[in-house]
Scaffold this active site. Structure first.
Site, PDB file in Angstrom:
ATOM      1  N   ASP A 118      20.215  22.261 -18.538  1.00 38.64           N
ATOM      2  CA  ASP A 118      19.602  23.247 -19.416  1.00 38.64           C
ATOM      3  C   ASP A 118      19.078  24.379 -18.542  1.00 38.64           C
ATOM      4  O   ASP A 118      18.623  24.147 -17.418  1.00 38.64           O
ATOM      5  CB  ASP A 118      18.415  22.640 -20.173  1.00 38.64           C
ATOM      6  CG  ASP A 118      18.801  21.494 -21.092  1.00 38.64           C
ATOM      7  OD1 ASP A 118      20.009  21.293 -21.321  1.00 38.64           O
ATOM      8  OD2 ASP A 118      17.895  20.793 -21.574  1.00 38.64           O
ATOM      9  N   SER A 155      13.082  24.991 -11.377  1.00 39.14           N
ATOM     10  CA  SER A 155      13.922  25.032 -10.190  1.00 39.14           C
ATOM     11  C   SER A 155      15.226  25.750 -10.516  1.00 39.14           C
ATOM     12  O   SER A 155      15.373  26.329 -11.583  1.00 39.14           O
ATOM     13  CB  SER A 155      14.198  23.605  -9.707  1.00 39.14           C
ATOM     14  OG  SER A 155      12.987  22.882  -9.573  1.00 39.14           O
TER      15      SER A 155
END
Length: 274
Positions: free
Chosen positions: A93, A233
């Protein structure tokens, strides 16, 4: 997409903020934050984090978490994966952007100039990706932080590169060459349908770890490759020349200078026809 929060805008967008950021990174304060988020003392942070980031918990009903870290690495039921072997799927995602890799193995992301040999610290391997494509998947706080393989194939060892832990928010990437400064792990994937692919997981501020599950073995499309711990991240995928073509609606949005929202397992492109 959410706007950058005040703290990130202050730290990266002002002279005073950048001075404070440098002090924070040198003092290793992020290590203290990580210890707190791994401890039971962090449990009250969970509902606040869910509310602040508008995280849907419908796929995690009944799960109990003793620490924020347990909440962040929570596992959901497997999502539907596009199984067409000629389709390129998203490993996670996040928000997708794409950049051409130039003849000298460099690519530009807004204000920062990158060279592949700096990203993976392997000059000879970098040469194999000249004129290829660089796909960047930026994970936000609200995203599921597990990631999967994009195809069937074989991988070798994971290469760990120590580094700093800057934010991966756009304003931070405008200020610093984050992807070659931050802690990261790269792996060469020999995929069946897209040729050699380099996948690099890039840590961000307060990321406690990059955890990969497999080395030196076979993998399959949709199989979990690993997960991040504790904060937003980035995943970088590098493809060789003339291997992939993104879907038209994605190319159109990226051409407007915008990121494209993707979900894990989603069809984002295809094998380029020769």
């Amino acid at each position: 997409m959410k706007k950058n929060n005040f703290a990130v805008r202050f730290l990266y967008g002002t002279r005073a903020g950048r001075a404070l950021l440098e002090l924070m990174l040198k003092s290793k304060i992020d290590g203290l934050i990580v210890k707190f988020l791994w401890s039971p003392l962090s449990k009250p942070v969970i509902p606040l984090y869910i509310k602040m980031n508008k995280i849907s918990m419908k796929d995690f009903q009944g799960q109990k978490y003793r620490t924020f870290r347990e909440f962040f690495v929570r596992e959901r039921e497997p999502v539907e994966m596009d199984l067409n072997p000629g389709h390129l799927i998203s490993p996670c995602d996040g928000w997708l952007s794409a950049f051409p890799i130039e003849e000298d193995s460099s690519f530009r992301i807004k204000g920062s100039h990158y060279k592949l040999e700096d990203l993976i610290q392997d000059k000879e391997l970098a040469k194999q990706f000249y004129d290829g494509d660089c796909l960047i998947f930026r994970l936000c706080a609200s995203d599921y932080h597990h990631y999967s393989y994009i195809d069937d194939g074989y991988q070798g060892v994971d290469h760990y590169i120590p580094g700093m832990l800057h934010s991966v928010q756009p304003i931070a990437c405008d200020t610093y060459p984050v992807y070659t400064l931050n802690r990261r792990v790269w792996t060469l994937l020999q995929t069946e349908h897209f040729g050699p692919v380099i996948q690099t997981e890039v840590g961000a501020f307060v990321v406690g770890g990059i955890v990969n599950e497999n080395e030196n073995g076979r993998f399959f499309r949709g199989m979990e490759k690993g997960h991040f711990e504790l904060a937003g991240s980035t995943i970088v995928l590098l493809f060789q020349k003339d291997c992939i073509c993104l879907r038209s609606q994605i190319r159109k949005r990226l051409a407007e200078g915008k990121e494209f929202r993707v979900k894990q397992g989603m069809w984002i492109g295809e094998k380029k026809k020769s």
